[in-house]
Enzyme design. Structure first.
Site, PDB file in Angstrom:
ATOM      1  N   SER A   1       0.841  -1.203   0.000  1.00 40.15           N
ATOM      2  CA  SER A   1       0.000   0.000   0.000  1.00 40.15           C
ATOM      3  C   SER A   1       0.878   1.257   0.000  1.00 40.15           C
ATOM      4  O   SER A   1       1.624   1.459  -0.953  1.00 40.15           O
ATOM      5  CB  SER A   1      -0.952  -0.054   1.201  1.00 40.15           C
ATOM      6  OG  SER A   1      -1.927   0.934   1.107  1.00 40.15           O
TER       7      SER A   1
ATOM      8  N   HIS B   1      -3.993  -0.791  -4.479  1.00 36.47           N
ATOM      9  CA  HIS B   1      -5.461  -0.949  -4.316  1.00 36.47           C
ATOM     10  C   HIS B   1      -6.102  -0.641  -5.669  1.00 36.47           C
ATOM     11  O   HIS B   1      -7.106   0.068  -5.747  1.00 36.47           O
ATOM     12  CB  HIS B   1      -6.008   0.022  -3.263  1.00 36.47           C
ATOM     13  CG  HIS B   1      -5.388  -0.099  -1.903  1.00 36.47           C
ATOM     14  ND1 HIS B   1      -5.746  -1.083  -1.002  1.00 36.47           N
ATOM     15  CD2 HIS B   1      -4.424   0.640  -1.283  1.00 36.47           C
ATOM     16  CE1 HIS B   1      -5.043  -0.938   0.125  1.00 36.47           C
ATOM     17  NE2 HIS B   1      -4.236   0.095  -0.023  1.00 36.47           N
TER      18      HIS B   1
ATOM     19  N   GLU C   1      -5.168  -5.382  -4.744  1.00 36.03           N
ATOM     20  CA  GLU C   1      -4.974  -5.851  -3.371  1.00 36.03           C
ATOM     21  C   GLU C   1      -4.600  -7.331  -3.362  1.00 36.03           C
ATOM     22  O   GLU C   1      -4.942  -8.072  -4.273  1.00 36.03           O
ATOM     23  CB  GLU C   1      -6.256  -5.600  -2.566  1.00 36.03           C
ATOM     24  CG  GLU C   1      -6.501  -4.108  -2.382  1.00 36.03           C
ATOM     25  CD  GLU C   1      -7.808  -3.767  -1.677  1.00 36.03           C
ATOM     26  OE1 GLU C   1      -8.594  -4.688  -1.400  1.00 36.03           O
ATOM     27  OE2 GLU C   1      -8.031  -2.567  -1.419  1.00 36.03           O
TER      28      GLU C   1
END
Lengths: 276, 276
Positions: free
Chosen positions: A135, A177, A204
């Site tokens: 992330s 994401h 993800e």
């Protein structure tokens, strides 16, 4: 520019992960990182600086130990002053893998940018240590990083904010994401500023394992979106303003699943896999 | 298959419009359609069948008259029984342009499919009459039509519903309200079922003017997203199920603004324009 490698020594893998990687049931992405780092003999240094939660680092220590790693340590760096801690710096000498957690990529860049810790990560990677980030940690990994932006697939002039990243590579510009948060447009916008780089949109629970030879392998349950800008014939970016859509002629796009490989130098899909 | 043309006679333009076209301030898309149809000498036949509102047809009559057209008539076809109305059918003999309004494309296909009206539209187009459709009217225009689907850019196995359309062309598969409703994924899914066709995603207030020679010109304030599937090397579609992302290698994509032209036969951008 990435830190120079020494002749005969391969740069370690650079591994941006799209966030929300499975840690318990089918932790394929973390498992592959651990395997590369030496399995039970791995020495994983965790950088939880992006996270505002106090237990993010200690939770990842548990995760890596549950995957069989004997040595996993979290460096609790929350401010620039923490980056001079000699106890912390010593761990990099033993590290076989470095892992940057999620959170806010501006915490990583503002706290670590220009510090000894950033230099240690860069040198470690040049000497063969594998560096992963999930992330926010993934966003920070490259020379140019996406800080934020709007959703949707259509690139628009004012759609993305960029900042300098850690700079382990300048071959790829990553976003994470990716399909879950609908970010194709902001990645295209970022790429259209200067199409020298390959765009890598990471879903993800998916990792882009970039090897020393420039080949990316897909690992995990999601897809990797590769944007090849090397054939762009035209861009309206210099004429655009505000919310204008950006005209781009010659985008090449590949949607890849686990096991597939993409060569960022040749701009070619090397191996294709259809199965998740 | 489209209705056959007679030697020496050019097929009329096929003009899918992305919905919400400007009707008052800067009605560029409708203006271009009116110009092609003969300006003040145009004879526009409006088909409001997709709409559930009773005044959609009469409102378009006003719009076309405000653009200088002397003859604009709306055929109030709401059920299959209405398609046999000889008074309605006569208008097609004089038509220079046919316009299908927005609403629900399944109303167009279920009411008009297999009727004299559908045959008349197909024959008119083959004889040189220009046929435009906005929103649902745009979806209905091609041989294969998108009925509905999910949002997002990533194609997924169960993301789109298709049905047979009017069949004026099999060169393109269109989707409308394209960037506004974030529909890249469902168009990619539809294309990946059978990549013989070119995908044309049409933004609101934008028209894709497909000429007899297979060249599309962009008119209006939005963008046209062209998906060229002619270089697809691999697709995971046959192995996918449920919500799986579809792996596709070799997608070529062009984002075009007003004035740009794309040749659907050569799969090349012919003219590029940067200005809206």
């Amino acid at each position: 520019m990435p830190a120079p490698t020494v002749s005969g020594i391969k740069r370690g893998y650079i591994i941006p992960i799209g966030g929300r990687e499975d840690k318990l049931v089918s932790p394929k992405v973390l498992q592959r990182f651990v395997e590369l780092a030496g399995d039970k003999d791995a020495y994983i240094v965790i950088i939880p600086t992006a996270s505002k939660l106090s237990d993010t680092g200690s939770e990842y220590v548990k995760v890596f130990k549950s995957l069989g790693v004997k040595n996993a340590v979290s460096l609790e760096i929350q401010a620039r002053a923490d980056t001079d801690n000699e106890d912390y710096l010593k761990h990099f000498e033993k590290a076989t893998g470095i892992f940057m957690t999620g959170g806010n990529q501006l915490l990583l860049s503002t706290v670590l940018g220009g510090t000894k810790v950033a230099r240690m990560i860069r040198r470690c990677n040049a000497k063969g240590v594998h560096v992963a980030g999930t992330s926010a940690g993934a966003a920070f990994i490259s020379e140019h990083m996406i800080v934020g932006g709007a959703t949707g697939f259509m690139p628009r002039y004012n759609m993305v904010n960029m900042a300098p990243g850690l700079g382990l590579t300048n071959k790829i510009l990553v976003d994470q994401h990716f399909s879950q948060r609908d970010r194709l447009g902001r990645l295209l916008t970022a790429l259209s500023y200067n199409p020298f780089v390959t765009g890598v949109g990471i879903d993800e629970d998916t990792g882009a394992f970039l090897a020393d030879d420039g080949v990316i392998e897909v690992v995990g349950s999601g897809a990797l979106t590769i944007i090849d800008m090397s054939h762009i014939e035209h861009s309206s970016m210099p004429h655009a303003r505000d919310d204008d859509p950006i005209s781009l002629v010659g985008i090449r796009m590949h949607l890849l699943l686990e096991g597939s490989k993409y060569d960022t130098n040749a701009h070619e899909v090397e191996v294709v896999s259809s199965t998740l």
